[in-house]
Design a protein around this motif. Structure first.
Motif, PDB file in Angstrom:
ATOM      1  N   LYS A 366       0.830  -1.207   0.000  1.00 12.91           N
ATOM      2  CA  LYS A 366       0.000   0.000   0.000  1.00 12.91           C
ATOM      3  C   LYS A 366       0.866   1.258   0.000  1.00 12.91           C
ATOM      4  CE  LYS A 366      -3.806   2.237   2.497  1.00 12.91           C
ATOM      5  NZ  LYS A 366      -4.730   2.121   3.661  1.00 12.91           N
ATOM      6  N   ALA A 367       1.923   1.246   0.808  1.00 13.82           N
ATOM      7  CA  ALA A 367       2.811   2.412   0.884  1.00 13.82           C
ATOM      8  C   ALA A 367       3.490   2.685  -0.452  1.00 13.82           C
ATOM      9  CB  ALA A 367       3.854   2.197   1.977  1.00 13.82           C
ATOM     10  N   LEU A 368       3.693   1.651  -1.229  1.00 13.55           N
ATOM     11  CA  LEU A 368       4.311   1.808  -2.544  1.00 13.55           C
ATOM     12  C   LEU A 368       3.295   2.226  -3.609  1.00 13.55           C
ATOM     13  CD1 LEU A 368       6.605  -1.363  -2.501  1.00 13.55           C
ATOM     14  CD2 LEU A 368       7.337   1.022  -2.274  1.00 13.55           C
ATOM     15  N   GLY A 369       2.054   2.381  -3.204  1.00  3.43           N
ATOM     16  CA  GLY A 369       1.020   2.809  -4.133  1.00  3.43           C
ATOM     17  C   GLY A 369       0.559   1.730  -5.088  1.00  3.43           C
ATOM     18  N   ARG A 370       0.728   0.451  -4.702  1.00  2.48           N
ATOM     19  CA  ARG A 370       0.430  -0.631  -5.628  1.00  2.48           C
ATOM     20  C   ARG A 370      -0.670  -1.570  -5.117  1.00  2.48           C
ATOM     21  NH1 ARG A 370       6.010  -2.591  -8.411  1.00  2.48           N
ATOM     22  NH2 ARG A 370       4.450  -3.345  -9.894  1.00  2.48           N
ATOM     23  N   ALA A 371      -1.351  -1.172  -4.068  1.00  6.84           N
ATOM     24  CA  ALA A 371      -2.352  -2.055  -3.471  1.00  6.84           C
ATOM     25  C   ALA A 371      -3.593  -2.209  -4.345  1.00  6.84           C
ATOM     26  CB  ALA A 371      -2.751  -1.541  -2.089  1.00  6.84           C
ATOM     27  N   ASP A 372      -3.978  -1.153  -5.053  1.00  3.93           N
ATOM     28  CA  ASP A 372      -5.242  -1.179  -5.781  1.00  3.93           C
ATOM     29  C   ASP A 372      -5.265  -2.296  -6.824  1.00  3.93           C
ATOM     30  OD1 ASP A 372      -7.841   0.076  -6.245  1.00  3.93           O
ATOM     31  OD2 ASP A 372      -7.032   0.566  -8.219  1.00  3.93           O
ATOM     32  N   ASN A 373      -4.154  -2.490  -7.520  1.00  2.00           N
ATOM     33  CA  ASN A 373      -4.103  -3.531  -8.555  1.00  2.00           C
ATOM     34  C   ASN A 373      -3.321  -4.744  -8.074  1.00  2.00           C
ATOM     35  OD1 ASN A 373      -4.817  -4.556 -11.095  1.00  2.00           O
ATOM     36  ND2 ASN A 373      -2.857  -3.956 -12.001  1.00  2.00           N
ATOM     37  N   THR A 374      -3.497  -5.084  -6.801  1.00  2.00           N
ATOM     38  CA  THR A 374      -2.878  -6.281  -6.238  1.00  2.00           C
ATOM     39  C   THR A 374      -3.959  -7.262  -5.838  1.00  2.00           C
ATOM     40  OG1 THR A 374      -0.902  -5.123  -5.443  1.00  2.00           O
ATOM     41  CG2 THR A 374      -1.458  -7.197  -4.368  1.00  2.00           C
ATOM     42  N   LEU A 375      -3.897  -8.433  -6.433  1.00  2.00           N
ATOM     43  CA  LEU A 375      -4.835  -9.509  -6.125  1.00  2.00           C
ATOM     44  C   LEU A 375      -4.226 -10.366  -5.029  1.00  2.00           C
ATOM     45  CD1 LEU A 375      -7.246 -11.421  -6.639  1.00  2.00           C
ATOM     46  CD2 LEU A 375      -5.962 -12.378  -8.571  1.00  2.00           C
ATOM     47  N   VAL A 376      -4.907 -10.419  -3.881  1.00  2.25           N
ATOM     48  CA  VAL A 376      -4.423 -11.162  -2.717  1.00  2.25           C
ATOM     49  C   VAL A 376      -5.298 -12.385  -2.481  1.00  2.25           C
ATOM     50  CG1 VAL A 376      -3.896 -11.093  -0.251  1.00  2.25           C
ATOM     51  CG2 VAL A 376      -3.538  -9.046  -1.658  1.00  2.25           C
TER      52      VAL A 376
END
Length: 785
Positions: A366-376
């Protein structure tokens, strides 16, 4: 029919696979000259090199350079994170009704979807193989943990079973694995390899974690890629392996983002929580104090009520009854209850601590700004909670490996969860953690062993928030799901080898709609002879009871119980056995299991492990130079039950201390060490945490070149036990320097043999690790007699 395209298996299939491999190589070459339309018909990795895009000319000023382009992932392809916990029951987490606080899992559930009918294989290595390959565990050679010399059980990851990490890597993803890795043959886990089936040869560009089923969380054996590394702190300084893994994952993510900010990543995060040993920081344990005093019967009822309130199980679900092997909580003594309640507090703290570390990794994304397009994919358990434990758990043991008296154990109760023990909670808590299902880990005839929660979050694409998905899912479905959502085609041929088709199918159809129709399914389950078969809501299973020393569920009569039948469409928790009402359907499903078993290399059931490879097998003499370390104890010379001699050539400096370990194998819960302390030669052995022998030379060692040795002679001519008593003797420069009895040499399985130090936990409390040798070691030899 589900997986109807699967090719035949067994020795004939392997021969056919070889022929297919040759064909695949020819196809690879052919595709170099194929038209685009032809190339689309067959997906081959690695892809043929693209034609040179520049211009060749005799003169440089007339030529145009062009470098080969690295593979790029499809535009918009998501980052992928797979989190896999270990030995976690369906109701252990607060997200699914339990008492262990799991805010990270809850956050993902609130912003995504939760699956309450997701299934695994009932055991760790098989589940991991299924997840990583998209094939059934036996197809990948991981039918169980203990390897055997049959295709479905040999633990040899074949090249016709490419994993998702390798496919993603060759399609432009950065890849890394952190945590437990239990899918390399045990005999290949050495500092010298071979490394062909280590994570870094199976598609992961970076690996930080441990091999095997269990690991000491405070004094672990860690591998970075293929090199053994040591923790940078001690347990007293706050070290914990799962926290270390989270920090390493954070560092990898930062580096990946700094160098390749537009490159998607695949991160496999598989901490050892909550597998034995259940090690948790004391402040986390304190938060759980008193929560389990109600006992396992009441806990099951309370978990069940919370599950229904949360909606993670249907309103018409039935709480299954306590099995006959397990006593009622109220039948236990007050002292037993006190010990057991503390064990449960430790286990809950371990799960909460693990969830927190997962949160740190996701916070970094999230801090790297990549959470939105991360499928967990957060899978809370590679099998159900462990029930293969003694009734009152495991912690303090006597010198024979038996539980110490309850009074003695209670005196040590505050040390549970620390590095003093390789503790595990009692079987009843595992059963309670598997609410509302029957039984647990290792028993795939029951949902308690094979049904685990899964939460899926993908903010950019999954719009549903906090919804439940009830479609059937299995570990083999994760890889196909990843291929679909990334737009990456599963390859037909990899490195000239035709691939075994995927066994699973994508779950992406269920992302958008809770009522999406599930495709028809057939799925078999098998571990150690216990079997299950699922077909479109019907489930039949048969439990195989085998001898397991100390396990609560190992009770005569041994062998198969009767097949049972359940309609999971109307009986969510597998509470009503319909076998007597529909015997014909039982027989049909039993035949279907046999068909699937034949196709997936499941037979023979319960294969023996005779002839298993080992780098030390067949050798009588072993020679080591200084600095040879981290040879796993299982791959070192097996000295416990036979006569042997350990000798060393040393160079000692009379002007400084020469103290330190010459050779050590094992650790705090079993092992031996030959070392120098206060100038004298020592040999110490311990069994199950108890000193079982300690010899000291009568005089200090002289300076200069010195030969030292230890000899062990068993008291019986032909030992039959795993470890036996005997007589030990110390020698200095060929002269007898000390002698004494050794009651037992029992080496702890998840430790290592080290020359010049004692890495991991110490064999003896007489020194602190690593206690590196102060002199010079020319050579150490072990001779088996």
């Amino acid at each position: 029919m589900y997986r109807s395209a699967l090719p035949p298996s067994g020795p004939i299939a392997r021969a056919q696979s070889f022929a297919s491999s040759v064909l695949g190589l020819a196809l690879t070459l052919a595709l170099s000259f194929a038209s685009p339309a032809d190339a689309q018909a067959l997906e081959v990795l690695p892809r043929p090199a693209a034609p040179f895009a520049g211009k060749i000319a005799p003169r440089g000023d007339a030529a145009t350079p062009a470098f080969p382009q690295a593979a790029k992932a499809p535009a918009g392809a998501p980052n992928i994170v797979v989190v896999l916990l270990d030995d976690v029951g369906f109701s252990a987490s607060s997200t699914f009704g339990g008492l262990a606080k799991t805010p990270t899992l809850q956050r993902l559930a609130d912003q995504g979807i939760s699956y309450n009918q997701f299934h695994v294989t009932a055991l760790c290595a098989p589940t991991r193989a299924a997840l990583l390959t998209g094939r059934n565990a036996h197809q990948a050679g991981f039918g169980q943990v203990a390897t055997a010399g049959y295709p479905g059980y040999n633990s040899v990851w074949q090249k016709d079973t490419v994993g998702v990490a390798e496919v993603l890597r060759q399609n432009g993803y950065g890849t890394a694995a952190f945590g437990k890795w239990h899918n390399t043959p045990a005999w290949e886990v050495t500092p010298a390899g071979p490394f062909e089936r280590w994570p870094t040869s199976l598609g992961f560009e970076f690996f930080y974690g441990f091999h095997g089923g269990a690991e000491n969380q405070y004094e672990p054996r860690i591998w970075r890629n293929t090199l053994a590394v040591e923790p940078d702190r001690t347990a007293a300084q706050g070290y914990h392996l799962i926290a270390d893994m989270a920090e390493q994952a954070q560092g990898w993510l930062r580096t990946q983002d700094a160098v390749y900010p537009d490159k998607p990543f695949f991160l496999w995060f598989a901490p050892g929580g909550t597998h034995w040993p259940q090690h948790a920081p004391s402040d986390w344990i304190a938060k759980c104090k008193g929560q389990f005093d109600v006992g396992w019967d009441k806990l099951r009822e309370q978990n069940f009520a919370r599950q229904q309130k949360l909606g993670v199980i249907p309103k018409d679900a039935v709480l299954t009854a306590r099995p006959p092997e397990l006593p009622a909580w109220d039948s236990l003594s007050a002292d037993q209850q006190r010990l057991l309640a503390r064990e449960a507090e430790v286990a809950a703290a371990f799960l909460a601590f693990t969830d927190h570390q997962v949160g740190r990794v996701l916070d970094e994304i999230k801090a790297l700004g990549r959470a939105d397009n991360t499928l967990v994919f957060f899978i809370a358990g590679d099998n159900g909670a462990a029930i293969d434990n003694p009734l009152t758990g495991r912690d303090a043991q006597d010198a024979q490996g038996r539980p110490r008296t309850l009074e003695e154990r209670l005196k040590l109760i505050d040390q549970l969860g620390s590095n003093a023990f390789d503790n595990n909670y009692g079987a009843g808590w595992g059963w309670a953690d598997n609410t509302p299902f029957q039984y647990g880990k290792g028993q795939p005839a029951y949902l308690g062993g094979i049904r685990n929660p899964m939460v899926v979050s993908w903010p950019a694409r999954i719009q549903a928030k906090g919804e439940i998905r009830r479609q059937f899912g299995h570990a083999i479905d994760i890889a196909p799901t990843i291929y679909e959502v990334t737009g990456i085609k599963f390859p037909d041929v990899v490195e000239g080898i035709a691939q075994v088709p995927l066994a699973g199918q994508s779950l992406a159809y269920s992302f958008a709609r809770a009522d999406a129709a599930a495709p028809q399914r057939v799925q078999y389950f098998e571990i150690n002879g216990t079997r299950g078969i699922y077909q479109d809501g019907w489930f039949a299973g048969v439990r195989h009871v085998r001898k397991q020393p100390g396990a609560l569920w190992s009770q005569e009569p041994f062998g198969d119980r009767a097949w049972e039948l359940y309609n999971l469409n109307t009986d969510y928790s597998q509470a009503r056995n319909l076998a007597a009402e529909q015997p014909a359907l039982v027989k049909a499903l039993e035949a279907l299991f046999d068909q699937e078993a034949q196709r997936n290399e499941v037979y023979p059931l319960q294969p023996g492990g005779e002839g298993r490879p080992n780098p030390s097998a067949g050798r009588q003499s072993f020679s080591y130079r200084a600095g040879v370390q981290r040879i796993p104890s299982g791959n070192a010379p097996q000295v416990a039950q036979r006569a042997h001699r350990i000798s060393a050539e040393l160079q000692l400096d009379g002007k400084r201390s020469n103290d330190g370990v010459i050779i050590a194998n094992g650790g705090r819960w079993g092992g031996y060490s030959l070392y120098v302390q206060d100038g004298r030669l020592h040999y110490a052995a311990n069994a199950h945490g108890h000193a079982s022998g300690h010899l000291v030379s009568a005089a200090a060692l002289p300076a200069g070149k010195v030969s030292v040795a230890f000899e062990f002679t068993p008291d019986v001519a032909q030992p039959v036990a795993n470890a036996v008593a005997g007589q030990g003797r110390l020698f200095v420069n060929g002269q007898l320097a000390g002698a004494g009895a050794i009651s037992k040499i029992a080496v702890q399985t998840y430790e290592s043999q080290d020359i010049g130090a004692d890495l991991g936990s110490p064999v003896t409390s007489d020194y602190a690790t690593p206690f590196r040798f102060g002199g010079q070691i020319e050579r150490v030899q072990i001779e088996l007699r």
